[in-house]
Write a protein that holds these residues in place. Structure first.
Motif, mmCIF file in Angstrom:
data_model
loop_
_atom_site.group_PDB
_atom_site.id
_atom_site.type_symbol
_atom_site.label_atom_id
_atom_site.label_comp_id
_atom_site.label_asym_id
_atom_site.label_seq_id
_atom_site.Cartn_x
_atom_site.Cartn_y
_atom_site.Cartn_z
ATOM 1 N N GLN A 195 0.824 -1.208 0.000
ATOM 2 C CA GLN A 195 0.000 0.000 0.000
ATOM 3 C C GLN A 195 0.862 1.263 0.000
ATOM 4 N N GLU A 196 1.985 1.212 0.714
ATOM 5 C CA GLU A 196 2.896 2.365 0.694
ATOM 6 C C GLU A 196 3.455 2.588 -0.704
ATOM 7 N N ALA A 197 3.778 1.489 -1.396
ATOM 8 C CA ALA A 197 4.286 1.601 -2.758
ATOM 9 C C ALA A 197 3.232 2.222 -3.674
ATOM 10 N N LEU A 198 1.973 1.821 -3.485
ATOM 11 C CA LEU A 198 0.890 2.396 -4.270
ATOM 12 C C LEU A 198 0.687 3.875 -3.948
ATOM 13 N N SER A 199 0.805 4.223 -2.680
ATOM 14 C CA SER A 199 0.662 5.627 -2.274
ATOM 15 C C SER A 199 1.745 6.485 -2.904
ATOM 16 N N ARG A 200 2.937 5.915 -3.006
ATOM 17 C CA ARG A 200 4.045 6.639 -3.640
ATOM 18 C C ARG A 200 3.739 6.906 -5.114
ATOM 19 N N GLY A 205 1.519 11.029 -9.390
ATOM 20 C CA GLY A 205 0.631 11.229 -10.525
ATOM 21 C C GLY A 205 0.124 9.952 -11.157
ATOM 22 N N GLY A 206 0.304 8.811 -10.485
ATOM 23 C CA GLY A 206 -0.118 7.545 -11.062
ATOM 24 C C GLY A 206 -1.458 7.056 -10.533
ATOM 25 N N GLU A 207 -2.418 7.973 -10.379
ATOM 26 C CA GLU A 207 -3.711 7.596 -9.802
ATOM 27 C C GLU A 207 -4.417 6.515 -10.624
ATOM 28 N N LYS A 208 -4.308 6.614 -11.946
ATOM 29 C CA LYS A 208 -4.985 5.636 -12.802
ATOM 30 C C LYS A 208 -4.410 4.236 -12.591
ATOM 31 N N THR A 438 3.557 3.868 -17.045
ATOM 32 C CA THR A 438 4.096 3.680 -15.690
ATOM 33 C C THR A 438 5.417 2.933 -15.770
ATOM 34 N N PRO A 439 6.469 3.405 -15.088
ATOM 35 C CA PRO A 439 7.784 2.733 -15.155
ATOM 36 C C PRO A 439 7.712 1.267 -14.762
#
Length: 456
Positions: A195-200, A205-208, A438-439
């Protein structure tokens, strides 16, 4: 550059020129004002003339003994020279001699110097003092969290990161999520780390992408997938991480990353056990050296290997997972050699009802990657050409194989759509576009991803 910025730039240049003129004029006299030493010393530091800056600030200490500036200047010089003893000495002198002029960065830089000298307890005490003196600033709390990580005090690090996130929500940066993610992993909280990785990513700017990830994991619908396992078979720098990311958007699918071909070790162990069983079929009594080896049950052994493989890929979720399709990607098939075909046959036993996806890329581009820096490009091309021949030979003989190239993926061509049809999964163009933006690499070469890495 717009007109306002141009005016500001010109005024800055004029100010700098006037300052330089004043410095030159005053430099001809023996004793200059405090600002002269400060400006000239800082200029020398920025230009890399550290010995000159050191001499100037030393002189200033004599001319202006009441000023803290020369101590800070000498501390900065020492830091540039990585002379941590003197850096500590001068910052410590500032704190002792000028208690009424103390600034936050004095504590922070002094703590940094102590960390460089492995004086962790001194650094921690300094940062705690700083946090009490400047409770409205996040800097000392962040440094305390990172110091705790450095000394592997994971719970303490977690507590400090919690303070940072709760007390300074407007200051949260991607690095905080990244650091906290590491702490959570060390504490065994893998889901929270995810979840922290997703929050980052969301903060960058990677909301999608986050939405796709969350929706996918909330929906376990198989969409009539044709396989229970999917294995990406490839080599280094083929763009396989990007393909891994795309396949992970399919509902009910988890494709893990590399495992350094750990299953080849299982294959070799399995093969060795069967060879020993076959060589010592009569070893059935305790008075025989190979007693018991002939009792090995191949089906039971393979069944246990399958459970082990599942545990390796799903970790603590292995026993409760409802995922419908599991797999991984691996790039080290060039290490398998002549056992390539028999090893892949073993993988079909280890992972029943599996699909092999052979991923390739233009070998000239691959050979120029830093991944292969220990080999000459022509050697890389020769070795990988042989591997691609093995890919094709195996694929041509089995209908559970699919061949795709990196160019098919980034161009979103018919071959990529064909891959989804092959797997029995719906093709979602918008989702693919989000993944492509996304990278998905250590050091990307695709131009449209390179730019992203500057912020990710």
């Amino acid at each position: 550059m717009n007109s306002n910025n141009l005016i500001f730039h010109k005024l800055s240049l004029i100010k700098q020129r006037l300052t330089n003129i004043l410095v030159q004029v005053l430099g001809k006299s023996k004793n200059q004002p405090e600002w002269y030493y400060s400006n000239k010393g800082n200029q020398l530091i920025e230009e890399g003339h550290l010995s000159g800056a050191e001499a100037l600030f030393t002189k200033m200490m004599q001319v202006h003994p009441e000023s803290h500036v020369p101590y800070i200047g000498l501390a900065r010089v020492a830091k540039k020279q990585q002379d941590w003893d003197n850096c500590i000495k001068y910052y410590q002198s500032c704190l002792e001699k000028f208690p009424n002029k103390v600034k936050e960065f004095w504590f922070l830089h002094l703590a940094e110097a102590n960390i460089k000298k492995s004086n962790f307890k001194d650094a921690e005490n300094l940062l705690k003092t700083c946090s009490k003196k400047y409770p409205e600033s996040e800097a000392s709390f962040v440094e305390l969290a990172m110091l705790s990580q450095k000394t592997q005090q994971w719970q303490q690090a977690y507590d400090y990161w919690q303070v940072c996130f709760k007390q300074f929500p407007e200051k949260v940066r991607p690095l905080w999520h990244q650091k906290k993610q590491r702490v959570l992993i060390e504490l065994g909280q893998s889901k929270e780390a995810q979840q922290e990785a997703l929050s980052r990513i969301e903060l960058l700017g990677g909301e999608k992408y986050v939405d796709i990830f969350n929706q996918k994991h909330d929906n376990k619908d198989s969409h009539n997938l044709k396989y229970q396992h999917i294995l990406i078979i490839t080599y280094g720098r083929s763009g396989s991480t990007l393909l891994q990311g795309i396949l992970n958007t399919i509902d009910g699918v988890i494709i893990r990353g590399e495992n350094e071909n750990i299953f080849f070790d299982l294959y070799q162990t399995y093969k060795k056990l069967l060879q020993l069983k076959n060589s010592h079929k009569t070893a059935v009594l305790p008075n025989q050296p190979w007693f018991g080896i002939s009792f090995i049950n191949e089906n039971l052994l393979l069944s246990q290997y399958q459970e082990l493989a599942k545990t390796i890929l799903l970790a603590e979720s292995a026993s409760s997972s409802q995922e419908l399709c599991l797999g991984f990607k691996e790039i080290r098939y060039d290490k398998v050699g002549d056992e390539f075909e028999t090893y892949l046959d073993f993988l079909t036993q280890l992972f029943p009802k599996t699909a092999f996806i052979f991923n390739t890329r233009n070998l000239k581009d691959v050979s120029n990657s830093a991944w292969w820096r220990d080999k000459k490009p022509e050697q890389v091309i020769e070795e990988l050409s042989h591997l691609e021949t093995q890919f094709k030979a195996y694929s041509d003989k089995h209908n559970y194989c699919f061949q795709i190239d990196y160019s098919d993926v980034i161009s979103k061509g018919e071959k990529l759509k064909g891959l989804f049809d092959f797997l029995g999964a719906p093709y979602k163009p918008n989702t693919i576009d989000t993944v492509l933006s996304t990278p998905h690499s250590y050091s990307p070469e695709q131009k449209h991803i390179k730019k992203l890495f500057k912020k990710f």
